[in-house]
Design an enzyme around this catalytic site. Sequence first.
Site, mmCIF file in Angstrom:
data_model
loop_
_atom_site.group_PDB
_atom_site.id
_atom_site.type_symbol
_atom_site.label_atom_id
_atom_site.label_comp_id
_atom_site.label_asym_id
_atom_site.label_seq_id
_atom_site.Cartn_x
_atom_site.Cartn_y
_atom_site.Cartn_z
ATOM 1 N N LYS A 178 6.064 11.842 7.740
ATOM 2 C CA LYS A 178 4.900 11.461 8.556
ATOM 3 C C LYS A 178 4.743 9.944 8.586
ATOM 4 O O LYS A 178 4.456 9.357 9.637
ATOM 5 C CB LYS A 178 3.631 12.114 8.001
ATOM 6 C CG LYS A 178 2.348 11.680 8.728
ATOM 7 C CD LYS A 178 2.391 11.991 10.222
ATOM 8 C CE LYS A 178 1.283 11.301 10.999
ATOM 9 N NZ LYS A 178 -0.060 11.702 10.600
ATOM 10 N N LEU A 179 4.939 9.297 7.446
ATOM 11 C CA LEU A 179 4.863 7.839 7.420
ATOM 12 C C LEU A 179 5.963 7.221 8.278
ATOM 13 O O LEU A 179 5.746 6.198 8.943
ATOM 14 C CB LEU A 179 4.965 7.334 5.976
ATOM 15 C CG LEU A 179 3.764 7.667 5.074
ATOM 16 C CD1 LEU A 179 4.053 7.254 3.631
ATOM 17 C CD2 LEU A 179 2.485 7.006 5.570
#
Length: 309
Positions: A178-179
């Site tokens: 996600k990052l």
Amino acid sequence: MATSPLMKVSFLGLGSMGNAMAKNILNKGFQLTVWNRTSSKANDLKNAGAHLAVNLREAVTDADVIISCLFDDKSCLEAAQGENGYLMGIQKNAIHVNTTTINPNVATQLEELHKQHGAFYIAGPVFGRPDVASSGKLRSFLGGNHDAIERARAVIETYSGGAMIIVGDSPAQANVIKLTGNMILAANISLFGQIYAFNERWGIDHNITHQILGTFYSHPSLLAYEGRVRDRNYERPSGEGFGVEGGLKDINTMLSAGDQVGVPLPFCSVMREHMVSAMGNGLKDMDWSVLGDVARLNAGLPLESQEKK
């Protein structure tokens, strides 16, 4: 545990994203209990048939699956712990899917806390904005016990019409992905701003810049370069491709052109340093996509000899 709408589901955190996701769960017929720090934000869900819990401990007492959408590391840890934290009420074998974007190490910490209570912790950060959440088409990145993910699948699918991607066995891995997605977005937003400012200073119409950006971002060569970095394939047959020295020359020209009209180009400054580093490490005869390996140098990762593809 049954994987049907008869499952009892709890939803923690009803901001704009959480509220939209919870509505999708409720609309699919699941028995839903909700909690939010500001209880008035749950009124629409309560009026639609959800049960509003007084505190986190009560919210999860009978839940088979818990979905949380909180704000940050601190709020996730605080919600889990304490006398009225949800871990004090969680039932054995319950599955908690945390959709919050948090530090990977915090995800590992939360997984261990859940194990201590006999429950499963799944990291399930989502990709998409509130309008995408409302349509049930978010993309979920999932990390953790695969059997637990499958048992919670029917609930996760209510808001993940975009896709469910199982990243690995570790919750931390889902948060890393996600990052990565947010890194791509943030870097490109900043790059777009630099490009529009640079071109505007040189008198180029925004519509022309838009067309050029559309051409590059839809062209297969961009993903071809990604493939080179992925495979670490930087070989450049004599007289072919574009070398490091040529790339450095063009980046210096970019910086000079920016200086002439007073437009800083920080990405170009970073790329110049990376190009110089590549040359200093004996990579000047490679394709300029070897720029991708400078991140490995900076991270202390080995530069194995390249295999010709």
